[in-house]
Enzyme design. Structure first.
Site, mmCIF file in Angstrom:
data_model
loop_
_atom_site.group_PDB
_atom_site.id
_atom_site.type_symbol
_atom_site.label_atom_id
_atom_site.label_comp_id
_atom_site.label_asym_id
_atom_site.label_seq_id
_atom_site.Cartn_x
_atom_site.Cartn_y
_atom_site.Cartn_z
ATOM 1 N NE ARG A 1 -2.953 0.341 3.308
ATOM 2 C CZ ARG A 1 -2.307 0.592 4.453
ATOM 3 N NH1 ARG A 1 -1.642 1.714 4.619
ATOM 4 N NH2 ARG A 1 -2.332 -0.290 5.441
ATOM 5 C CE1 TYR B 1 -17.936 11.431 -14.851
ATOM 6 C CE2 TYR B 1 -16.627 11.445 -12.845
ATOM 7 C CZ TYR B 1 -17.480 10.800 -13.716
ATOM 8 O OH TYR B 1 -17.886 9.522 -13.443
ATOM 9 C CG ASP C 1 -9.825 16.093 -14.331
ATOM 10 O OD1 ASP C 1 -9.195 15.511 -15.235
ATOM 11 O OD2 ASP C 1 -10.796 15.586 -13.745
ATOM 12 C CE LYS D 1 -13.463 8.312 -18.391
ATOM 13 N NZ LYS D 1 -13.296 8.044 -16.976
HETATM 14 C C1 PLP Z 1 -12.666 14.574 -16.359
HETATM 15 C C2 PLP Z 1 -12.856 13.388 -15.458
HETATM 16 N N1 PLP Z 1 -12.274 13.383 -14.242
HETATM 17 C C3 PLP Z 1 -12.429 12.342 -13.402
HETATM 18 C C4 PLP Z 1 -13.181 11.243 -13.735
HETATM 19 C C5 PLP Z 1 -13.333 10.083 -12.774
HETATM 20 O O1 PLP Z 1 -12.491 9.037 -13.174
HETATM 21 P P1 PLP Z 1 -12.769 7.457 -12.953
HETATM 22 O O2 PLP Z 1 -13.975 7.111 -13.759
HETATM 23 O O3 PLP Z 1 -11.504 6.829 -13.435
HETATM 24 O O4 PLP Z 1 -12.986 7.268 -11.500
HETATM 25 C C6 PLP Z 1 -13.786 11.200 -14.998
HETATM 26 C C7 PLP Z 1 -14.600 10.030 -15.385
HETATM 27 O O5 PLP Z 1 -15.307 10.031 -16.372
HETATM 28 C C8 PLP Z 1 -13.619 12.297 -15.876
HETATM 29 O O6 PLP Z 1 -14.196 12.310 -17.096
#
Ligand code: PLP
Length: 394
Positions: free
Chosen positions: A51, A103, A175, A200
């Protein structure tokens, strides 16, 4: 050759390829162990319990830190786990400023989970410095920016937002899921933390769920290391391997995602059933100039609005090559309906104010041949038009 001298394409392709000292394995192996033998009392091989630190994950984390020009990288079990780890930097009474169009899962975590711990947030267009100033409070601790935003592709000038935040002692978190370090490196523009849903583009094959955090600065890196280990939402060795394998081809994939998406966005702009196309690569997009300045390319997702909301259901039903599914960034093309899928947790009045309404579709353009994608889309739209108008598809 020093890593810094290499182009990003070379650094991506070579992730983990010189780090295995025993066998010289080109692909860094999966060390499945959770526990590591100590040579003596008070001694460690550098690995104690997985971990805290695990060999395969450590290679991925070091690569992520370098790619994003940061000081430390942290691999998490999902993008949301990465966000949660970052959010635990904050405490009761703290206030966050967050991108208005973001998101839905991030919004849900802030409102439904952080809210329980007395952390509040204001949502604004983070490209509008006056708006930032208006919502700033004495207890504002962080600015959370998505750029471009998901799904409306609103662009924030990262440099300007970070300069504003620094002046007020506010931490900046960007992000970077949609552009990846191949096209945009927020830390070079002044950000303190970069976060990714690595599920992604970084993974790229719709087959691994992962998140990454990259930090700038010793103190912040140590703080996140403490939280990462203490919370424990870390990425396992097999998923770390899988993610690195995906990242090796990131450059090639992003170039194809970009060119396919731009060609399809241009095609849809003149389509009689399409009202609006949101793609920062188009010169008429309000974020085009900033995006061209701060990023070296465009992501493979964009959104568009159909003229009539009744077209949405039959379009999704008639798509064949393009899957109706809710993710983005993989080699396979996916179409999403944000209002009821990815952004369902955002209240309707906020969604409508931003423009995530019942006519908006989000397209994650894959790496298939662009002509096949356009043909699939055109056919589905025409079949949908014929259905709602009660006529024959041409
Ligand atoms: C811009 C963005 N940030 C964070 C996330 C969250 O990621 P995860 O689905 O890997 O938990 C997403 C998910 O679609 C996203 O599109």
């Amino acid at each position: 050759m020093a890593d810094k001298e290499l182009h990003i394409e070379s650094r991506l392709a070579q992730i983990g390829s010189v780090e295995e000292p025993v066998t010289g394995a080109i692909n860094y192996p999966i060390y499945q162990a959770t526990a590591f033998r100590h040579p003596r009392l008070g001694q460690s091989t550098g690995f104690d319990y997985s971990r805290t630190k695990s060999p395969t994950r450590a290679i991925l984390e070091a690569a992520a830190a370098k790619l994003e020009s940061g000081d430390a990288g942290f691999a998490c079990s999902s993008g949301m786990a990465a966000l949660q780890t970052i959010f635990t930097l904050f405490a009761q009474g703290d206030h966050l400023i967050v991108s208005l169009d973001l998101y839905g899962g991030t919004y849900r975590m802030i409102e439904r989970i952080l809210g329980k711990y007395g952390i509040t947030a204001s949502y604004v267009d983070t490209n509008d410095l006056d708006a930032l100033e208006q919502v700033r409070q004495p207890n504002t601790k962080a600015l959370i920016v998505e750029t471009p935003t998901n799904p409306l592709m609103m662009v924030t000038d990262i440099g300007a937002a970070c300069t504003w935040a620094k002046r007020h002692g506010i931490l900046t978190v960007v992000d970077n899921t949609l552009l990846t370090p191949f096209f945009q490196r927020p830390i070079e523009l002044g950000a303190d933390i970069v976060i990714h849903s690595a599920s992604k583009y970084l993974g790229g094959h719709n087959d691994v769920l992962a998140g990454l955090i990259v930090t700038k600065g010793k103190e912040l890196s140590e703080e996140i290391a403490f939280l990462h280990n203490s919370i424990g939402a870390v990425l396992g060795p097999t998923d770390s391997y899988q993610l690195m394998r995906g990242m090796k081809t990131l450059a090639l994939r992003m170039e194809r995602h970009e060119s396919n998406a731009l060609a399809i966005a241009r095609h849809l702009q003149s389509h009689p059933q399409i009202a609006e196309v949101f793609h920062p690569g188009l010169p008429e997009h309000p974020g085009h100039e900033i995006q061209s300045r701060q990023a070296s390319g465009n992501t493979g997702i964009f959104s568009f609005k159909v003229k009539d909301a009744r077209l949405v259901e039959p379009i999704l039903r008639h798509l064949d090559l393009i899957a109706f599914a809710e993710s983005l960034g993989g080699v396979e093309s996916l179409m999403t309906y944000p209002a009821i899928q990815t952004h369902a947790d955002i209240p309707a009045e906020i969604r409508d104010a931003v423009g995530v309404d019942d006519r908006l579709l989000r397209f994650s353009v894959g790496i298939e041949h662009v002509d096949d994608l356009i043909a699939d889309l055109d056919r589905a739209i025409e079949a949908a038009r014929a259905e709602i108008e009660g006529g024959q598809a041409v």
